[in-house]
Each structure stands twice: as structure tokens, then as C-alpha cells.
Design a protein around this motif. Structure first.
Motif, PDB file in Angstrom:
ATOM      1  N   TRP A 186      19.975  13.980 -23.210  1.00  0.00           N
ATOM      2  CA  TRP A 186      18.528  13.946 -23.235  1.00  0.00           C
ATOM      3  C   TRP A 186      18.217  13.645 -24.722  1.00  0.00           C
ATOM      4  CZ3 TRP A 186      15.728  17.178 -26.007  1.00  0.00           C
ATOM      5  CH2 TRP A 186      16.331  18.561 -25.976  1.00  0.00           C
ATOM      6  N   ALA A 187      16.921  12.855 -24.513  1.00  0.00           N
ATOM      7  CA  ALA A 187      16.139  12.557 -25.935  1.00  0.00           C
ATOM      8  C   ALA A 187      14.712  12.843 -25.502  1.00  0.00           C
ATOM      9  CB  ALA A 187      16.460  11.098 -26.412  1.00  0.00           C
ATOM     10  N   LYS A 188      13.899  13.395 -26.338  1.00  0.00           N
ATOM     11  CA  LYS A 188      12.345  13.520 -26.337  1.00  0.00           C
ATOM     12  C   LYS A 188      11.795  13.358 -27.626  1.00  0.00           C
ATOM     13  CE  LYS A 188      11.633  18.580 -26.725  1.00  0.00           C
ATOM     14  NZ  LYS A 188       9.999  18.083 -27.598  1.00  0.00           N
ATOM     15  N   HIS A 236       7.344  14.552 -23.272  1.00  0.00           N
ATOM     16  CA  HIS A 236       8.140  13.484 -22.687  1.00  0.00           C
ATOM     17  C   HIS A 236       9.495  13.328 -22.931  1.00  0.00           C
ATOM     18  CE1 HIS A 236       7.877   9.516 -20.329  1.00  0.00           C
ATOM     19  NE2 HIS A 236       8.824   9.106 -21.020  1.00  0.00           N
ATOM     20  N   SER A 237      10.421  13.386 -21.766  1.00  0.00           N
ATOM     21  CA  SER A 237      11.743  13.586 -22.125  1.00  0.00           C
ATOM     22  C   SER A 237      12.338  12.359 -21.098  1.00  0.00           C
ATOM     23  CB  SER A 237      12.447  14.809 -21.610  1.00  0.00           C
ATOM     24  OG  SER A 237      11.947  15.617 -22.288  1.00  0.00           O
ATOM     25  N   ARG A 238      13.640  11.776 -21.842  1.00  0.00           N
ATOM     26  CA  ARG A 238      14.447  10.843 -20.842  1.00  0.00           C
ATOM     27  C   ARG A 238      15.971  11.162 -20.974  1.00  0.00           C
ATOM     28  NH1 ARG A 238      12.844   4.909 -22.997  1.00  0.00           N
ATOM     29  NH2 ARG A 238      11.075   5.648 -21.762  1.00  0.00           N
ATOM     30  N   LEU A 239      16.415  10.962 -19.929  1.00  0.00           N
ATOM     31  CA  LEU A 239      17.773  11.306 -19.799  1.00  0.00           C
ATOM     32  C   LEU A 239      18.741   9.921 -19.757  1.00  0.00           C
ATOM     33  CD1 LEU A 239      19.432  14.030 -18.924  1.00  0.00           C
ATOM     34  CD2 LEU A 239      19.552  13.395 -16.841  1.00  0.00           C
ATOM     35  N   ASP A 250      13.175   9.579 -16.344  1.00  0.00           N
ATOM     36  CA  ASP A 250      12.308   9.599 -17.134  1.00  0.00           C
ATOM     37  C   ASP A 250      11.149  10.513 -16.630  1.00  0.00           C
ATOM     38  OD1 ASP A 250      10.169   9.198 -19.198  1.00  0.00           O
ATOM     39  OD2 ASP A 250      11.175   6.776 -19.415  1.00  0.00           O
ATOM     40  N   GLN A 251      10.914  11.728 -17.382  1.00  0.00           N
ATOM     41  CA  GLN A 251       9.903  12.365 -17.001  1.00  0.00           C
ATOM     42  C   GLN A 251       8.698  12.861 -18.060  1.00  0.00           C
ATOM     43  OE1 GLN A 251       9.797  14.697 -13.937  1.00  0.00           O
ATOM     44  NE2 GLN A 251      10.915  13.163 -12.969  1.00  0.00           N
ATOM     45  N   ASP A 252       7.722  13.050 -17.576  1.00  0.00           N
ATOM     46  CA  ASP A 252       6.560  13.504 -18.318  1.00  0.00           C
ATOM     47  C   ASP A 252       6.718  15.230 -18.623  1.00  0.00           C
ATOM     48  OD1 ASP A 252       5.440  11.395 -19.242  1.00  0.00           O
ATOM     49  OD2 ASP A 252       4.172  11.110 -17.288  1.00  0.00           O
ATOM     50  N   GLU A 292      23.849  10.031  -9.776  1.00  0.00           N
ATOM     51  CA  GLU A 292      24.228   8.479  -9.402  1.00  0.00           C
ATOM     52  C   GLU A 292      22.816   8.285  -8.675  1.00  0.00           C
ATOM     53  OE1 GLU A 292      27.318   9.007  -6.834  1.00  0.00           O
ATOM     54  OE2 GLU A 292      28.858   9.002  -8.611  1.00  0.00           O
ATOM     55  N   ASN A 293      21.743   9.182  -8.292  1.00  0.00           N
ATOM     56  CA  ASN A 293      20.781   8.860  -7.774  1.00  0.00           C
ATOM     57  C   ASN A 293      19.449   9.705  -8.333  1.00  0.00           C
ATOM     58  OD1 ASN A 293      18.668   7.530  -6.262  1.00  0.00           O
ATOM     59  ND2 ASN A 293      19.213   8.790  -4.225  1.00  0.00           N
ATOM     60  N   PRO A 294      19.115   9.866  -9.378  1.00  0.00           N
ATOM     61  CA  PRO A 294      18.188  10.935  -9.909  1.00  0.00           C
ATOM     62  C   PRO A 294      16.943  10.979  -9.834  1.00  0.00           C
ATOM     63  CG  PRO A 294      18.736   9.164 -11.703  1.00  0.00           C
ATOM     64  CD  PRO A 294      19.352   8.721 -10.390  1.00  0.00           C
ATOM     65  N   TRP A 295      16.314  10.084  -8.997  1.00  0.00           N
ATOM     66  CA  TRP A 295      14.849   9.742  -8.833  1.00  0.00           C
ATOM     67  C   TRP A 295      14.445  10.653  -7.856  1.00  0.00           C
ATOM     68  CZ3 TRP A 295      13.079   7.804 -12.922  1.00  0.00           C
ATOM     69  CH2 TRP A 295      13.949   6.991 -13.617  1.00  0.00           C
ATOM     70  N   ASN A 296      15.070  11.554  -7.174  1.00  0.00           N
ATOM     71  CA  ASN A 296      14.618  12.151  -5.983  1.00  0.00           C
ATOM     72  C   ASN A 296      15.029  13.658  -6.368  1.00  0.00           C
ATOM     73  OD1 ASN A 296      13.005  10.356  -4.301  1.00  0.00           O
ATOM     74  ND2 ASN A 296      15.228   9.292  -4.223  1.00  0.00           N
ATOM     75  N   PRO A 297      14.340  14.437  -7.290  1.00  0.00           N
ATOM     76  CA  PRO A 297      15.003  15.826  -7.625  1.00  0.00           C
ATOM     77  C   PRO A 297      14.600  16.631  -6.432  1.00  0.00           C
ATOM     78  CG  PRO A 297      13.055  15.342  -8.960  1.00  0.00           C
ATOM     79  CD  PRO A 297      13.237  13.989  -8.040  1.00  0.00           C
TER      80      PRO A 297
END
Length: 339
Positions: A52-54, A60-63, A78-80, A111-116
Motif C-alpha cells: 500500500w501507499a498513502k 487516504h491509502s491505496r492498495l 482506494d480508501q479514505d 481478486e474482487n476488493p471492492w466489497n470488504p
């Protein structure tokens, strides 16, 4: 870089430029100089690095993920929020992420990270974590401030249930735990205590604690977790605090290998390391989640069944906005009620 050996990778970050590095290769991704990079994990089965990088001082962080020795990076989440640490379950492809602002731990599928889905919540400050996919265990550190600072190590099942605290001397709990990693060859948990110049390790139940003293391990980036120790079959690697080098200790004798030193000749500091070994990421034949998510629609977690021979059973979970159906496998959208 000199004396580079196969099996050791690192991400290093340059404050004076906008480039991420992996080993000696520059990636195409441009990140602002004030960014912080961390959470380095590796999937040996498809040769993918995940990190990750923030932006420093911004929540705000991004994987990202990128294949080893490749330049084609991909943003996958991508998450706030302020990512603190990431651990990877290579069987289910689940990523465990500590969210610093919300003070919780989530799981997303690489493989489908948008529904944690939420794994751990209602805790104090979570700082670092590690997972053991073939044993069904999740390990994490919680920093609390009741009656002074305490850094406590916990073990839970991979779905976040059955949380148990490791019993450690109170005087040691005052010291920051900078890094934690599982030895999959010996089934032991290692953690670093930079404030006491030592690395400790125990059984997976927190017992039989042993200490490797006189080791000056890098403290890490700010107050974030940093993967500054790494394990393979024979050695414990660590980022040295006093120099821009990686050193190692023989596991069996716990004696430093004075002939080994991985040196970074460039100015950019080494901040994280990981040992890359395909054989360390085995998948047991009876793993309940190894095929088609174990029959779960969204998330499959392998947890100890309580039976013989470390047997595992599956637990299905759903994402934030869904609920588990009566069949224990499928998910339905939560119903909205109005009054």
C-alpha cells in the motif's frame, strides 16, 4: 545493491524523487515524495507483490499489486483511511487490512476488493498483524493507553472470532512491537522489540517464548507497522537500525551470520523486507476454502474446528451491506426499513 541473494525482496522509498522501487527495478508508478509505502506481502503462486501507499499526514491509502520483476502495477483498492498494516492469506486470496482511522480490521479479496467485510472491531489502536492460512489463525497487536501504554499480542480465528490474549510480562508490553511475522516452516510467531534491541518468538499459542538479544532492528516508519523482519526455512532476516542493510540470524543456533549483509548502495532507505519462498506457501489438501471459496458466495474463512490433527472448518461471511442467508453460504442485500 550488493550481495543480493534470491529470495529477498524489499520496497524502498525515495524522499527526493517520485518513484517506487522493488529490488533494483523502478516501477512506472509515480507517487508523491511525501507518500509512505508499506504492507509488503507476496503471493508465491502467481508471483505477485502486494503493498500500500498513502500520502503522509492525510487519511487516504491505496492498495497496489505488481508481478515480481515486472513494471505493470495495478491499483486494487482506494480508501479514505489510514492503512496501518496488511497481511495476505494466499489460499483464499483474502487481504487483512488494519484501518487506522476507523480502528478496525477488514478483509478484502485481492481478486474482487471492492466489497470488504469486517473482521475485528471495537478494539483500541491496532498496529500490526500476521496470518497463518493453514492453521486458521490471525495474530494482531493492540496498543492501549489504560494505566500506561501497553502493546498486547492477540490470536484469533481468521474470521475474527475466538480472540485470546498472549500472556506476556507487563514490563515488556510497554515496548512498541514494530513487526510481526509467522514462521510457516516451524509454526512459530516472531515479533521485534526495537526499544529493547531484541526479537522474540513463541509457539502459535503464545507459549515457549524465546528471545534473540543484541539485535538492533529498524523501528519503522513513524508509528506505522513496518515489515522489518522476514523468515525463511533457515534464517531470520532483519533491517538493521544503524545502517541501510539487511542482516540475518541462523534460526537453529540464534547466532548472527557475520558473513551475510545485504547492502543498499543507494541513498533511498530500505523500509520493508519479505522472504520470497514458494515452498513456504503450501496449501493443505483438506483446506476447506481452497476450491471455489469453499462454496461461500463472498468470503470463506478457514478456522480451527476443535477436532483432531489441527482440522479446519469453513466459515462464510458477507460484505458490509449483505447478510448471510440461512444456508450459511449465500448472501442477501440488507433490507432497508422506514418508519
Amino acid at each position: 545493491m550488493t550481495n543480493s541473494l534470491p529470495g529477498i525482496c524489499h520496497i524502498q522509498h525515495e524522499n527526493s524523487s517520485r518513484t517506487n522501487y522493488h529490488v533494483d527495478r523502478k516501477y512506472a508508478e509515480q507517487i508523491r515524495p511525501e507518500s509512505v509505502v508499506g504492507g509488503l506481502n507476496y503471493d508465491a503462486r502467481n508471483g505477485t507483490l502486494i503493498y500500500w501507499a498513502k500520502i503522509a499526514n492525510v487519511d487516504h491509502s491505496r492498495l497496489y499489486k505488481v508481478r515480481l520483476n515486472d513494471t505493470n502495477w495495478e491499483s486494487i483498492l482506494d480508501q479514505d483511511d489510514d492503512f496501518r498494516d496488511v497481511a495476505y492469506d494466499w489460499v483464499t486470496k483474502n487481504l487483512y487490512i488494519i484501518m487506522g482511522v476507523r480502528s478496525l480490521m477488514i478483509a478484502v479479496n485481492a481478486e474482487n476488493p471492492w466489497n470488504p467485510t469486517v473482521v475485528i472491531h471495537d478494539r483500541s489502536q491496532l498496529t500490526t498483524l500476521a496470518v497463518h492460512p493453514n492453521k486458521g489463525y490471525l495474530f494482531f497487536v493492540e496498543k492501549s493507553f489504560w494505566y500506561g501504554v501497553q502493546n498486547k499480542i492477540f490470536r484469533a480465528h481468521l474470521d475474527g472470532s475466538n480472540i485470546v490474549e498472549f500472556q506476556r510480562p507487563k514490563q515488556e508490553s510497554r515496548y512498541h512491537i514494530a513487526s510481526m511475522v509467522v514462521d510457516f516452516h516451524g509454526d512459530r510467531l516472531y515479533w521485534s522489540l526495537p526499544g529493547k534491541n531484541r526479537i522474540q518468538h513463541s509457539n502459535l499459542d503464545g507459549k515457549d517464548v524465546r528471545t534473540i538479544g543484541g539485535v538492533r532492528v529498524y523501528y519503522g516508519q513513524s508509528d506505522l507497522s513496518s515489515k522489518t523482519i522476514a523468515i525463511d526455512k533457515h534464517y531470520v532476516y532483519y533491517k538493521a537500525a544503524e545502517s541501510n542493510t539487511v542482516r540475518r540470524i541462523e534460526k537453529s543456533s540464534e547466532i548472527p551470520d557475520t558473513d551475510y549483509e545485504l547492502v543498499n548502495d543507494e541513498e533511498a532507505p530500505i523500509t520493508e523486507i519479505v522472504a520470497v519462498a514458494y515452498k513456504s506457501q503450501k496449501i493443505r489438501k483438506d483446506h476447506p476454502c481452497k476450491d471455489n471459496r469453499g462454496g461461500c458466495e463472498k468470503y470463506c474463512f478457514a478456522v480451527p474446528s476443535g477436532g483432531p490433527a489441527d482440522s479446519l472448518r469453513r466459515v462464510c461471511k458477507c460484505s458490509f451491506n449483505d447478510v448471510l442467508d440461512a444456508d450459511g453460504a449465500n448472501c442477501s442485500r440488507k433490507q432497508a426499513f422506514t418508519v
